[in-house]
Design a protein around this motif. Structure first.
Motif, PDB file in Angstrom:
ATOM      1  N   PHE A  41       0.848  -1.192   0.000  1.00 19.24           N
ATOM      2  CA  PHE A  41       0.000   0.000   0.000  1.00 19.24           C
ATOM      3  C   PHE A  41       0.886   1.245   0.000  1.00 19.24           C
ATOM      4  O   PHE A  41       1.808   1.375   0.800  1.00 19.24           O
ATOM      5  CB  PHE A  41      -0.924  -0.014   1.213  1.00 19.24           C
ATOM      6  N   HIS A  43      -6.684   7.309  -1.462  1.00 14.34           N
ATOM      7  CA  HIS A  43      -5.892   6.343  -0.702  1.00 14.34           C
ATOM      8  C   HIS A  43      -6.189   4.914  -1.143  1.00 14.34           C
ATOM      9  O   HIS A  43      -7.301   4.596  -1.562  1.00 14.34           O
ATOM     10  CB  HIS A  43      -6.187   6.482   0.794  1.00 14.34           C
ATOM     11  N   ASP A  44      -5.151   4.064  -1.039  1.00 19.55           N
ATOM     12  CA  ASP A  44      -5.373   2.634  -1.306  1.00 19.55           C
ATOM     13  C   ASP A  44      -5.597   1.842  -0.026  1.00 19.55           C
ATOM     14  O   ASP A  44      -5.953   0.675  -0.072  1.00 19.55           O
ATOM     15  CB  ASP A  44      -4.232   2.038  -2.137  1.00 19.55           C
ATOM     16  N   LEU A  45      -5.403   2.504   1.137  1.00 19.78           N
ATOM     17  CA  LEU A  45      -5.687   1.873   2.428  1.00 19.78           C
ATOM     18  C   LEU A  45      -6.112   2.947   3.420  1.00 19.78           C
ATOM     19  O   LEU A  45      -5.396   3.940   3.601  1.00 19.78           O
ATOM     20  CB  LEU A  45      -4.445   1.144   2.965  1.00 19.78           C
ATOM     21  N   LEU A 100     -11.253   5.915  -0.619  1.00 20.22           N
ATOM     22  CA  LEU A 100     -10.484   4.856  -1.252  1.00 20.22           C
ATOM     23  C   LEU A 100     -10.517   4.960  -2.765  1.00 20.22           C
ATOM     24  O   LEU A 100     -11.551   5.293  -3.362  1.00 20.22           O
ATOM     25  CB  LEU A 100     -11.034   3.486  -0.840  1.00 20.22           C
ATOM     26  N   GLU A 101      -9.398   4.630  -3.390  1.00 22.39           N
ATOM     27  CA  GLU A 101      -9.392   4.437  -4.832  1.00 22.39           C
ATOM     28  C   GLU A 101     -10.046   3.087  -5.131  1.00 22.39           C
ATOM     29  O   GLU A 101     -10.213   2.262  -4.219  1.00 22.39           O
ATOM     30  CB  GLU A 101      -7.959   4.461  -5.359  1.00 22.39           C
ATOM     31  N   GLY A 127      -9.376  -0.290  -3.310  1.00 23.39           N
ATOM     32  CA  GLY A 127      -8.659   0.078  -2.092  1.00 23.39           C
ATOM     33  C   GLY A 127      -9.276  -0.620  -0.898  1.00 23.39           C
ATOM     34  O   GLY A 127     -10.432  -1.060  -0.927  1.00 23.39           O
ATOM     35  N   TRP A 136     -13.541  -3.791   0.803  1.00 27.82           N
ATOM     36  CA  TRP A 136     -12.845  -3.219  -0.350  1.00 27.82           C
ATOM     37  C   TRP A 136     -13.746  -2.267  -1.126  1.00 27.82           C
ATOM     38  O   TRP A 136     -14.944  -2.503  -1.267  1.00 27.82           O
ATOM     39  CB  TRP A 136     -12.388  -4.333  -1.279  1.00 27.82           C
TER      40      TRP A 136
END
Length: 271
Positions: free
Chosen positions: A45, A81-83, A107-108, A111, A239
């Motif tokens: 991440f 953000h991915d996380l 989130l993206e 993510g 997710w």
């Protein structure tokens, strides 16, 4: 009409300001457990955000993360953000679903959201002892221990927030204290004192705690004359939706029953 807030955010800020480093052991345990769960994800991440009012417990493990102060409106931007980790704060949020929704929007695609907070079994012994003592002495009850959601209720937040592949699990942490006063001091050091809006704001007579200690010791004894106390950590993950993720089968698309599949598997093993 707007429903009254369950928690007093001014009292929360004061409680967190009083917290001490000695009270960070559950924060640190929660952080270690999050790290263990991330190892199983098999992904690096690169843009991490952590919602926490105790950054000192999380910044070492996530040195490059953006640390977000807990508030009704989080300082998060959509798709950045991915996380996103919501760290040990959902149990004191007036709008927990709104918190998870905000994290999900940050989130993206594909993510990961992770959350950890106290669950419904936390301080069940203290809640029972105080309730029994107050009923015996006063014939009524006051809100003294924060009501905390059970794992099923917390898990439903993920689906309501539109997150895919939701998972919720819990970790029970048995502890022991010399007496009820030791436990309450530890809660103060954690910044986890009573911040409910409806809490009693006048002085509480010592007799209540004396009675509660007697009940606690009788009903929840631990070794060496101590009292037993449970902390319950609930971990959440989900997710942001993405086309690459597994999809549930459409209703009516299954061509075999479970019984048929089991019989075929048994037959193939026999051959």
């Amino acid at each position: 009409m707007t429903a009254p807030a369950l928690f007093d955010l001014t009292a929360q800020a004061e409680a967190h300001a009083r917290a001490r480093a000695s009270g960070m052991f559950l924060q640190e345990l929660a952080c270690d457990e999050i790290l263990e769960r991330l190892k199983a994800v098999n992904r690096q991440f690169k843009s991490v955000a952590i919602v926490t009012n105790f950054p000192q417990a999380w910044c070492v493990a996530f040195p490059n993360a953006k640390l977000i102060r807990g508030a009704d409106l989080l300082d998060l931007q959509p798709g950045q953000h991915d996380l996103v980790i919501h760290a040990m704060a959902l149990h004191h949020c007036n709008d927990p679903i709104g918190q998870v929704v905000q994290c999900g929007r940050a989130l993206e695609p594909d993510g990961l959201f992770m959350g950890v907070c106290f669950g419904g079994q936390t301080l069940m012994e203290l809640r029972s002892a105080l309730s029994t003592a107050e009923a015996e002495l006063r014939g009524g009850l006051s809100p003294r221990v924060t009501p905390m959601a059970e794992i099923r209720e917390l898990g439903s937040l993920l689906q309501r927030a539109g997150l895919a592949l939701p998972v919720a699990d819990s970790l029970k942490i048995p502890t022991a204290y010399s007496d009820i006063y030791h436990l309450m001091q530890d809660l103060r050091d954690m910044g986890e004192t009573n911040i409910m809006t409806a809490r009693q704001k006048t002085f509480t007579a010592k007799s209540l705690f004396v009675q509660a200690q007697e009940i606690f010791a009788a009903q929840f004894p631990a070794n060496e004359g101590r009292i037993a106390c449970t902390f319950d950590l609930v971990f959440l993950s989900g997710w942001a939706p993405h086309a690459s993720q597994p999809k549930a089968l459409k209703p009516g698309s299954v061509t075999k029953s479970l019984q048929q599949a089991l019989e075929e598997a048994k037959s193939s093993l026999g051959n």
